[in-house]
Design a protein around this motif. Structure first.
Motif, PDB file in Angstrom:
ATOM      1  N   ASP A   1      -0.001   1.647  -4.138  1.00 39.76           N
ATOM      2  CA  ASP A   1      -1.315   1.441  -3.961  1.00 39.76           C
ATOM      3  C   ASP A   1      -2.422   1.787  -4.780  1.00 39.76           C
ATOM      4  O   ASP A   1      -2.395   2.433  -5.552  1.00 39.76           O
TER       5      ASP A   1
ATOM      6  N   GLU B   1      -0.917  -1.960  -7.907  1.00 39.98           N
ATOM      7  CA  GLU B   1      -2.022  -2.768  -7.242  1.00 39.98           C
ATOM      8  C   GLU B   1      -3.262  -2.483  -7.554  1.00 39.98           C
ATOM      9  O   GLU B   1      -3.456  -1.014  -7.988  1.00 39.98           O
TER      10      GLU B   1
ATOM     11  N   ASP C   1       1.021  -1.139   0.111  1.00 41.21           N
ATOM     12  CA  ASP C   1       0.032  -0.028  -0.026  1.00 41.21           C
ATOM     13  C   ASP C   1       0.798   1.227  -0.045  1.00 41.21           C
ATOM     14  O   ASP C   1       0.403   2.250   0.661  1.00 41.21           O
TER      15      ASP C   1
HETATM   16 MG    MG Z   1      -3.717  -1.885  -1.198  1.00 39.05          MG
END
Ligand code: MG
Ligand code: C2E
Ligand code: MG
Ligand code: MG
Length: 281
Positions: free
Chosen positions: A204, A238, A182
């Motif tokens: 993230d 991500e 993240d």
């Molecule tokens: Mg994440």
């Protein structure tokens, strides 16, 4: 009358607080029972190499099948497990289950198996003095070399140094690789990248979401690929949900990505090579 109104508002507020404290306590007790009853499973989400579309790795994600409530999100129960300490036992279950699973894929699939397994670890686990030994024991029991494992930690878990950073250093010395998960959402500090041994930056989803919104919103995603490359880190984007995002990430120089576009977390991923089209944005 005003005082009375304020008073009743205060009561409502307090009742809500009590209710959420009760709910957390109940969830905590349920976690204990479910650990004993085996209500937890692990699912696996592919991490894809954008240029070849190969399933490079998989991330292990825990799932709770609550006996009454059914699906409960890790977003809701991981913080409770961190607070009451059960994350230590739950985390060890996830680590053991996913390492055994990964060793099985290697045996069955050989070169077609993913290169490593990525496992999320909480600060609470890192602060257990035995944690590096537990990891080493699990790897040995599965016949895996340390580089087969990537441990995902958040910036917040490492913020302020201390035991958690020490554990990460110990793990890294044994050959286990470390990802900052993240990235960009926690107590962000680029300084962390110099003081903590990091191999992978997981950018993230919130930043990835912005890249196709136009108007120069890709600035952070663009900056982070340069930071990663400059520091010799691998960057993984991500939460990629569309072909357009995948294509744009590739254009920016990203080599690895993860998200529903490539595959959702499932109990048994299909590693058969496939042609994913990411060029058509
Ligand atoms: Mg994440
Ligand atoms: P994370 O480690 O950042 O994992 C990624 C989360 O994003 C997962 O949610 C995954 O299912 C979800 N995701 C992946 N691709 C997409 C996408 O394209 N779109 C959307 N909307 N979501 C996507 P999940 O499984 O609900 O886990 C949430 C968080 O809970 C994880 O975030 C991680 O912080 C924590 N967590 C999950 N499993 C474990 C575990 O075994 N141990 C620990 N300590 N934390 C865990
Ligand atoms: Mg993660
Ligand atoms: Mg993540």
């Amino acid at each position: 009358y005003a005082a009375k109104a304020a008073g009743s508002q205060l009561m409502i507020y307090t009742a809500e607080l009590d209710e959420s404290a009760d709910a957390a306590a109940q969830l905590g007790a349920d976690l204990r029972h479910s650990l004993d009853d085996g209500d937890f499973r692990v699912v696996y989400q592919p991490i894809v190499e954008l240029t070849t579309t190969r399933f490079e790795a998989v991330e292990a994600l825990v799932r709770w099948h609550h006996p009454v409530r059914g699906f409960v999100s890790p977003v809701d129960f991981i913080p409770v497990a961190e607070d009451n300490g059960l994350i230590v036992e739950l985390g060890e279950f996830v680590m053991r289950t996913s390492c055994h699973k990964f060793a099985g894929w290697r045996r069955d699939l050989g070169a077609a198996a993913p290169s490593y397994i990525s496992v999320n670890v909480s600060a609470r686990q890192l602060r257990e003095p035995e944690f590096p030994d537990v990891v080493a024991a699990i790897l040995a029991e599965c016949g895996l070399e340390p580089a087969a494992l990537l441990v995902e930690v958040t910036e917040t878990a490492l913020f302020g140094g201390g035991t958690a950073v020490h554990a990460v250093e110990t793990l890294h010395r044994t050959g286990v690789r470390i990802a900052l998960d993240d990235f960009g959402t926690g107590h962000s500090s680029l300084g962390l990248l110099r003081t903590v041994p990091v191999d992978v930056l997981k950018v993230d989803k919130s930043f990835v979401d912005e890249i196709t919104e136009g108007g120069g919103r890709a600035v952070i995603v663009d900056a982070l690929i340069h930071v990663s490359k400059g520091l010799g880190l691998r960057a993984v984007a991500e939460g990629v949900e569309t072909a357009e995002q995948a294509a744009y990430l590739r254009e920016l120089g990203y080599e690895y990505a993860q998200g529903y576009f490539f595959g959702k977390p499932v109990p048994e991923p299909d590693f058969t090579p496939r042609a994913l089209v990411v060029d058509q944005a």
